[in-house]
Design a protein around this motif. Structure first.
Motif, PDB file in Angstrom:
ATOM      1  N   LEU A   3      25.858 109.098  44.162  1.00 34.48           N
ATOM      2  CA  LEU A   3      24.559 109.696  43.728  1.00 34.48           C
ATOM      3  C   LEU A   3      24.319 108.964  42.384  1.00 34.48           C
ATOM      4  CD1 LEU A   3      22.624 111.474  44.488  1.00 34.48           C
ATOM      5  CD2 LEU A   3      23.529 113.249  43.176  1.00 34.48           C
ATOM      6  N   LEU A   4      23.401 108.040  42.399  1.00 32.14           N
ATOM      7  CA  LEU A   4      22.886 107.363  41.106  1.00 32.14           C
ATOM      8  C   LEU A   4      21.821 108.393  40.554  1.00 32.14           C
ATOM      9  CD1 LEU A   4      23.129 103.530  41.857  1.00 32.14           C
ATOM     10  CD2 LEU A   4      25.013 105.215  41.032  1.00 32.14           C
ATOM     11  N   GLU A   5      21.888 108.577  39.419  1.00 28.39           N
ATOM     12  CA  GLU A   5      20.674 109.236  38.638  1.00 28.39           C
ATOM     13  C   GLU A   5      20.127 108.292  37.835  1.00 28.39           C
ATOM     14  OE1 GLU A   5      20.409 113.802  36.716  1.00 28.39           O
ATOM     15  OE2 GLU A   5      20.951 112.057  35.057  1.00 28.39           O
ATOM     16  N   ALA A   6      18.847 107.672  38.177  1.00 33.13           N
ATOM     17  CA  ALA A   6      18.051 106.833  37.359  1.00 33.13           C
ATOM     18  C   ALA A   6      17.045 107.464  36.399  1.00 33.13           C
ATOM     19  CB  ALA A   6      17.278 105.889  38.232  1.00 33.13           C
ATOM     20  N   ARG A   7      17.246 107.015  35.395  1.00 25.64           N
ATOM     21  CA  ARG A   7      16.058 107.760  34.185  1.00 25.64           C
ATOM     22  C   ARG A   7      15.383 106.699  33.837  1.00 25.64           C
ATOM     23  NH1 ARG A   7      19.841 111.647  30.755  1.00 25.64           N
ATOM     24  NH2 ARG A   7      21.156 112.568  32.422  1.00 25.64           N
ATOM     25  N   PHE A   8      13.977 107.200  33.710  1.00 22.07           N
ATOM     26  CA  PHE A   8      12.947 106.493  33.137  1.00 22.07           C
ATOM     27  C   PHE A   8      11.958 107.453  32.407  1.00 22.07           C
ATOM     28  CE2 PHE A   8       8.320 104.925  33.962  1.00 22.07           C
ATOM     29  CZ  PHE A   8       8.867 103.582  33.417  1.00 22.07           C
ATOM     30  N   TYR A   9      12.036 107.449  30.941  1.00 21.81           N
ATOM     31  CA  TYR A   9      11.259 108.072  29.963  1.00 21.81           C
ATOM     32  C   TYR A   9      11.271 109.362  30.544  1.00 21.81           C
ATOM     33  CZ  TYR A   9       9.664 103.679  27.785  1.00 21.81           C
ATOM     34  OH  TYR A   9       9.382 102.430  27.035  1.00 21.81           O
ATOM     35  N   GLY A  10      12.476 109.888  30.532  1.00 21.41           N
ATOM     36  CA  GLY A  10      12.540 111.499  30.865  1.00 21.41           C
ATOM     37  C   GLY A  10      12.442 111.732  32.241  1.00 21.41           C
ATOM     38  N   LEU A  11      11.933 110.878  33.162  1.00 21.14           N
ATOM     39  CA  LEU A  11      11.988 111.308  34.612  1.00 21.14           C
ATOM     40  C   LEU A  11      13.437 110.815  35.243  1.00 21.14           C
ATOM     41  CD1 LEU A  11       8.493 109.663  35.562  1.00 21.14           C
ATOM     42  CD2 LEU A  11       8.947 112.163  35.083  1.00 21.14           C
ATOM     43  N   ARG A  12      13.711 111.649  36.240  1.00 23.92           N
ATOM     44  CA  ARG A  12      15.059 111.155  36.718  1.00 23.92           C
ATOM     45  C   ARG A  12      14.847 111.397  38.369  1.00 23.92           C
ATOM     46  NH1 ARG A  12      19.131 115.037  33.192  1.00 23.92           N
ATOM     47  NH2 ARG A  12      18.538 114.674  31.051  1.00 23.92           N
ATOM     48  N   PHE A  13      15.420 110.129  39.005  1.00 25.23           N
ATOM     49  CA  PHE A  13      15.511 110.047  40.298  1.00 25.23           C
ATOM     50  C   PHE A  13      16.806 109.912  40.823  1.00 25.23           C
ATOM     51  CE2 PHE A  13      11.986 108.010  38.300  1.00 25.23           C
ATOM     52  CZ  PHE A  13      10.734 108.440  39.022  1.00 25.23           C
ATOM     53  N   LYS A  14      17.130 110.751  41.886  1.00 27.74           N
ATOM     54  CA  LYS A  14      18.539 110.944  42.397  1.00 27.74           C
ATOM     55  C   LYS A  14      18.533 109.744  43.664  1.00 27.74           C
ATOM     56  CE  LYS A  14      20.060 115.281  40.967  1.00 27.74           C
ATOM     57  NZ  LYS A  14      19.169 115.219  39.619  1.00 27.74           N
ATOM     58  N   LEU A  15      19.408 108.574  43.595  1.00 26.47           N
ATOM     59  CA  LEU A  15      19.611 107.657  44.554  1.00 26.47           C
ATOM     60  C   LEU A  15      20.853 107.432  45.088  1.00 26.47           C
ATOM     61  CD1 LEU A  15      17.721 105.131  42.341  1.00 26.47           C
ATOM     62  CD2 LEU A  15      16.505 106.788  43.993  1.00 26.47           C
ATOM     63  N   GLY A  16      20.988 107.622  46.637  1.00 28.87           N
ATOM     64  CA  GLY A  16      22.095 107.483  47.110  1.00 28.87           C
ATOM     65  C   GLY A  16      22.686 105.967  47.468  1.00 28.87           C
ATOM     66  N   VAL A  17      23.857 105.555  47.297  1.00 29.99           N
ATOM     67  CA  VAL A  17      24.520 104.226  47.816  1.00 29.99           C
ATOM     68  C   VAL A  17      25.692 104.647  48.039  1.00 29.99           C
ATOM     69  CG1 VAL A  17      23.012 103.216  45.873  1.00 29.99           C
ATOM     70  CG2 VAL A  17      25.422 104.046  45.512  1.00 29.99           C
ATOM     71  N   ARG A  18      26.203 103.479  48.959  1.00 30.51           N
ATOM     72  CA  ARG A  18      27.679 103.840  49.571  1.00 30.51           C
ATOM     73  C   ARG A  18      28.279 102.345  49.304  1.00 30.51           C
ATOM     74  NH1 ARG A  18      26.675 105.518  54.925  1.00 30.51           N
ATOM     75  NH2 ARG A  18      27.012 107.475  54.011  1.00 30.51           N
ATOM     76  N   VAL A  19      29.634 102.562  48.865  1.00 31.04           N
ATOM     77  CA  VAL A  19      30.472 101.328  48.415  1.00 31.04           C
ATOM     78  C   VAL A  19      30.782 100.644  49.914  1.00 31.04           C
ATOM     79  CG1 VAL A  19      32.817 100.499  47.796  1.00 31.04           C
ATOM     80  CG2 VAL A  19      31.512 102.482  46.564  1.00 31.04           C
ATOM     81  N   GLY A  20      30.600  99.453  49.854  1.00 34.45           N
ATOM     82  CA  GLY A  20      30.668  98.778  51.096  1.00 34.45           C
ATOM     83  C   GLY A  20      31.858  97.884  51.247  1.00 34.45           C
ATOM     84  N   GLY A  21      32.816  97.982  50.300  1.00 35.67           N
ATOM     85  CA  GLY A  21      34.211  97.527  50.216  1.00 35.67           C
ATOM     86  C   GLY A  21      34.709  96.769  49.173  1.00 35.67           C
ATOM     87  N   LEU A  22      36.192  96.501  48.922  1.00 32.40           N
ATOM     88  CA  LEU A  22      36.539  95.788  47.941  1.00 32.40           C
ATOM     89  C   LEU A  22      37.005  94.372  48.278  1.00 32.40           C
ATOM     90  CD1 LEU A  22      38.873  98.608  46.588  1.00 32.40           C
ATOM     91  CD2 LEU A  22      36.824  97.993  45.541  1.00 32.40           C
ATOM     92  N   ARG A  23      37.112  93.395  47.480  1.00 35.93           N
ATOM     93  CA  ARG A  23      37.614  92.240  47.561  1.00 35.93           C
ATOM     94  C   ARG A  23      38.597  91.822  46.525  1.00 35.93           C
ATOM     95  NH1 ARG A  23      32.519  91.963  45.735  1.00 35.93           N
ATOM     96  NH2 ARG A  23      31.622  92.508  48.028  1.00 35.93           N
ATOM     97  N   ASP A  24      39.597  91.197  46.746  1.00 37.53           N
ATOM     98  CA  ASP A  24      40.591  90.552  45.734  1.00 37.53           C
ATOM     99  C   ASP A  24      41.337  89.200  46.224  1.00 37.53           C
ATOM    100  OD1 ASP A  24      42.371  89.887  43.755  1.00 37.53           O
ATOM    101  OD2 ASP A  24      43.359  92.079  44.011  1.00 37.53           O
ATOM    102  N   GLU A  25      40.703  88.204  45.790  1.00 38.37           N
ATOM    103  CA  GLU A  25      40.898  86.939  46.584  1.00 38.37           C
ATOM    104  C   GLU A  25      40.806  85.814  45.379  1.00 38.37           C
ATOM    105  OE1 GLU A  25      37.927  87.047  49.245  1.00 38.37           O
ATOM    106  OE2 GLU A  25      36.208  86.343  48.003  1.00 38.37           O
ATOM    107  N   ILE A  26      41.295  84.644  45.917  1.00 39.02           N
ATOM    108  CA  ILE A  26      41.326  83.335  45.332  1.00 39.02           C
ATOM    109  C   ILE A  26      40.450  82.399  46.083  1.00 39.02           C
ATOM    110  CG2 ILE A  26      42.750  81.272  44.387  1.00 39.02           C
ATOM    111  CD1 ILE A  26      44.930  82.995  43.941  1.00 39.02           C
TER     112      ILE A  26
END
Length: 469
Positions: free
Chosen positions: A332-355
């Protein structure tokens, strides 16, 4: 509870602000006292302020955690030579009537609870001035050499301030120390963004120090010392925010939400089709050629990325369950803009570790992404990666993203995001790059990634490209 300033009173106070600025400017023109000012980044808990004394309830107070914007820990100090009074005597005089040191031409303490002529815990004042500090305070701690005030609801700051006198050799030392955030958006704008209120506050307490020197019957030794430490991190990270039932409820509700865009149409997410496509690259301290060095720049950046530490908390804060794997995390990301706050949902889509092999060169890449969920103001995906070029040892933090505005039913939010959204989006990426560089350098200097200061505002990160915005 003392009588608090009403909204009409606060509007009158705000309207008188230009007169306060004019008066402050005039006094600055004639000030001859040497001022030694230092401003630096701070950290919690070192700069969070003292705990409330035993028996003092926080219920009626306006603590720093209730404020807006960064926390400022400020200390104003005067060393007085040839003082004719003791520290106890000086504090007794000031506590009997704080107007003995207050610059009453634009700030006056009016006692609304307690006996005149003496100061005790529980006494209340309202500070009247043509600026954004007109508001109520309560005495929460009193000793022979000090007293401390806490702001009450309705004050335009949130926190505590302490007045104390001590000795250092043959010098009497008078100190005013505060730990506070702005109490509302107007104060935060004037203090943290425009810096006008900050200068008025500095002038007010510097004037108080000068008057304390006069009361002590001595002379100022070495000028006035002023130190400001700014803390931008949240009070206790995502652990405290998870303690908020409303935040936990919103976070838990993300589990049943789907993405707000069709991931299978990745080929359509191009600038020609109205999407922003961005790439940012921030150099980090280099290592020796070869695989990532243990405890080196690449590993430090990786640890910072796992906890989302690169995000500037003044812009975005994240709430998540830290005990869940990163690749199985809703945030849950809480974005802040001049005192206003917006709650925004995101989901991790996966990890990568590679050459990877790029242009005949090999690079070790570790990273992860998140994707926007239903209810987010944007649609799209952001990828965060740390690269190490194995042939040269160069290390980089990279952000890549594709996004566009999402559909929202609130016309005001829709208009606001149309006007400011792209600017804030690019600002977030620039700050993330700058913060990652500063935190990585600080962690390497302190031999660890767990104790790092705030990223300097002056560090710049240039995007490889930032779309059409």
């Amino acid at each position: 509870m003392p009588q608090l300033p009403t909204m009409p009173r606060r509007l009158v106070v705000a309207s008188l602000w230009p007169f306060g600025i004019a008066l402050t400017s005039w006094n600055y023109m004639w000030r001859t006292t040497p001022l030694h000012r230092r401003e630096m980044s701070g950290s919690l808990p070192d700069d969070g302020g003292p705990d409330l004394p035993a028996g003092v309830s926080p219920a009626d107070l306006q603590p720093a955690d209730d404020g807006v914007g960064p926390l400022f820990h400020r200390r104003y100090q005067a060393r007085i030579a040839n003082a004719k009074v003791s520290p106890e005597a000086l504090i007794a005089t000031i506590s009997a009537d704080p107007n003995e040191v207050a610059p009453t031409e634009f700030a006056r303490f009016s006692k609304v609870e307690g006996h005149e002529g003496r100061l005790e815990s529980g006494d209340c004042f309202v500070v009247r001035m043509p600026g954004p500090w007109d508001g109520p305070v309560r005495v929460i701690h009193r000793t022979p050499r000090s007293f401390r005030l806490a702001t009450l609801p309705g004050h335009l700051e949130a926190g505590q301030i302490e007045f104390r006198a001590t000795t250092d050799g043959d010098r009497l030392v008078f100190t005013i120390e505060s730990w506070a955030r702005s109490g509302d958006r107007l104060s935060n704008l004037l203090y943290g963004q425009l810096h006008m209120a900050k200068e008025v506050q500095l002038h007010m307490w510097t004037s108080a120090l000068e008057r304390a020197v006069t009361l002590a019957g001595g002379r100022l030794s070495g000028g006035v010392d002023i130190e400001t430490r700014r803390v931008d991190e949240p009070s206790a990270g995502h652990e405290q925010m998870l303690g908020d039932p409303s935040a936990r409820q919103v976070l838990d509700a993300l589990h049943d939400k789907s993405l707000n865009f069709e991931l299978g149409r990745r080929g359509d997410f191009t600038a020609e089709n109205g999407w922003h496509v961005d790439e940012y690259c921030q150099p980090l301290p280099a290592e020796a050629p070869g695989p990532p060095a243990p405890g080196g720049s690449w590993e430090v950046a990786q640890r910072l990325m796992r906890t989302y530490a690169f995000a500037d908390p003044a812009i975005v804060r994240a709430v998540y369950y830290p005990d869940r794997p990163l690749d199985d995390r809703d945030m849950l990301l809480e974005a802040r803009f001049y005192g206003l706050r917006f709650k925004l949902g995101v989901r991790v889509g996966g990890l990568r570790d590679e050459i990877r092999e790029i242009g005949g060169r090999h690079v070790r890449v570790w990273g992860w992404n998140y994707r926007t969920l239903q209810g987010h103001l944007e649609m799209g995906q952001m990828d965060y990666e740390v690269w190490k070029w194995l042939d040269s040892g160069d290390v980089e933090f990279r952000i890549s993203a594709f996004s566009r505005r999402a559909r929202t039913g609130n016309p005001l939010v829709r208009l606001g995001f149309r006007v400011f959204g792209r600017h804030e989006q690019v600002k977030f990426a620039h700050h993330a790059c700058a913060r990652m560089a500063a935190l990585t350098e600080a962690a390497l200097a302190s031999d660890g990634a767990d104790d790092v200061p705030r990223a300097a505002d002056t560090v710049s990160a240039q995007p490889v490209s930032n779309g059409s915005g």
